[in-house]
Design a protein around this motif. Structure first.
Motif, PDB file in Angstrom:
ATOM      1  N   GLN A  76      -4.443  -6.490 -10.451  1.00 44.45           N
ATOM      2  CA  GLN A  76      -3.374  -7.341 -10.968  1.00 44.45           C
ATOM      3  C   GLN A  76      -2.049  -6.585 -11.036  1.00 44.45           C
ATOM      4  O   GLN A  76      -0.999  -7.103 -10.638  1.00 44.45           O
ATOM      5  CB  GLN A  76      -3.747  -7.875 -12.352  1.00 44.45           C
ATOM      6  N   ARG A  77      -2.077  -5.346 -11.500  1.00 44.29           N
ATOM      7  CA  ARG A  77      -0.840  -4.565 -11.618  1.00 44.29           C
ATOM      8  C   ARG A  77      -0.278  -4.207 -10.244  1.00 44.29           C
ATOM      9  O   ARG A  77       0.936  -4.259 -10.024  1.00 44.29           O
ATOM     10  CB  ARG A  77      -1.087  -3.305 -12.437  1.00 44.29           C
ATOM     11  N   VAL A  78      -1.143  -3.860  -9.309  1.00 42.71           N
ATOM     12  CA  VAL A  78      -0.683  -3.521  -7.958  1.00 42.71           C
ATOM     13  C   VAL A  78      -0.071  -4.735  -7.280  1.00 42.71           C
ATOM     14  O   VAL A  78       0.974  -4.636  -6.613  1.00 42.71           O
ATOM     15  CB  VAL A  78      -1.849  -2.945  -7.130  1.00 42.71           C
ATOM     16  N   GLN A  79      -0.702  -5.891  -7.446  1.00 42.78           N
ATOM     17  CA  GLN A  79      -0.151  -7.105  -6.838  1.00 42.78           C
ATOM     18  C   GLN A  79       1.187  -7.475  -7.464  1.00 42.78           C
ATOM     19  O   GLN A  79       2.110  -7.910  -6.757  1.00 42.78           O
ATOM     20  CB  GLN A  79      -1.157  -8.241  -6.979  1.00 42.78           C
ATOM     21  N   ALA A  80       1.327  -7.298  -8.777  1.00 45.23           N
ATOM     22  CA  ALA A  80       2.598  -7.582  -9.447  1.00 45.23           C
ATOM     23  C   ALA A  80       3.671  -6.617  -8.972  1.00 45.23           C
ATOM     24  O   ALA A  80       4.829  -7.013  -8.751  1.00 45.23           O
ATOM     25  CB  ALA A  80       2.422  -7.487 -10.962  1.00 45.23           C
TER      26      ALA A  80
END
Length: 215
Positions: free
Chosen positions: A202-206
């Protein structure tokens, strides 16, 4: 690193409290405690998540909780992973020069920058990559085999980025904190000739969406 009470240990204690409040999570936690005590686990896999001088059978409960949270995240596809070949396992923590030389032989897509002093820093260095890489992520579906249920994995591509590098011994709670706060962590455990790169999906995609918007 110091055994004084730290932010990552406090986070793991809160995690333990949450686990014990959930019957389902508590059952999974108890299952892993039993497996650790019986030696029914893959030592290399566990060390990539957390590794201390203690056998996992004697880990504090909050460290077991942090391990369980990371393992569950990998199984559910919240965390992605890939192995980075180094060809050498790390030497003693004090031999930073020797470890830095070994890290120069890591897969050419990656650059490992080892902190030569460390001096209480939050990590041992940094692992970065300039080209997109492919990592493995669970689809959340399980494949039933004769040995149990294994996650069905899919490929996820990650653009140029970087994460903290932890060499040798490092508590599972520290790994968990890196995943929550810094997109991921690269674990080069004692006895392992590969770096295990863990990413918070989730953090990488954000981060990727933010980079595209800024471009």
């Amino acid at each position: 690193m110091s055994d004084a009470r730290t932010l990552h240990e406090e986070l793991a204690q809160d995690l333990l409290d949450d686990i014990t409040a959930s019957p389902a999570a508590a059952a999974v936690f108890a299952g892993w405690r039993r497996r650790f005590k019986e030696g029914d686990y893959d030592p290399a896999y566990v060390a990539r998540i957390g590794q201390t001088q203690r056998d996992p059978a004697y880990w504090p409960l909050e460290q077991v909780a942090a391990f369980v949270a990371i393992h569950a995240g990998l199984m559910a596809g919240r965390f992605a992973h890939v192995e980075v070949d180094v060809g050498h396992s790390p030497g003693p923590d004090a031999d930073r020069s020797g470890n830095a030389v070994k890290l120069q032989e890591a897969h050419p897509l990656f650059h490992a920058d080892l902190d030569m002093h460390q001096n209480g820093a939050d990590c041992d260095g940094w692992l970065s990559w300039e080209e997109p890489i492919a990592v493995n992520k669970s689809s959340g579906l399980g494949l039933v085999t004769g040995c149990g249920t294994s996650p069905v994995e899919v490929i996820m591509h990650v653009d140029s980025h970087g994460v903290p590098l932890e060499v040798g011994s490092s508590k599972a709670s520290r790994t968990y904190l890196h995943l929550l706060q810094e997109d991921g962590v690269a674990r080069w455990a004692y006895g392992d000739d590969r770096i295990y790169l863990l990413l918070n999906v989730q953090r990488v995609q954000a981060w990727a969406r933010g980079a595209q918007q800024a471009a």
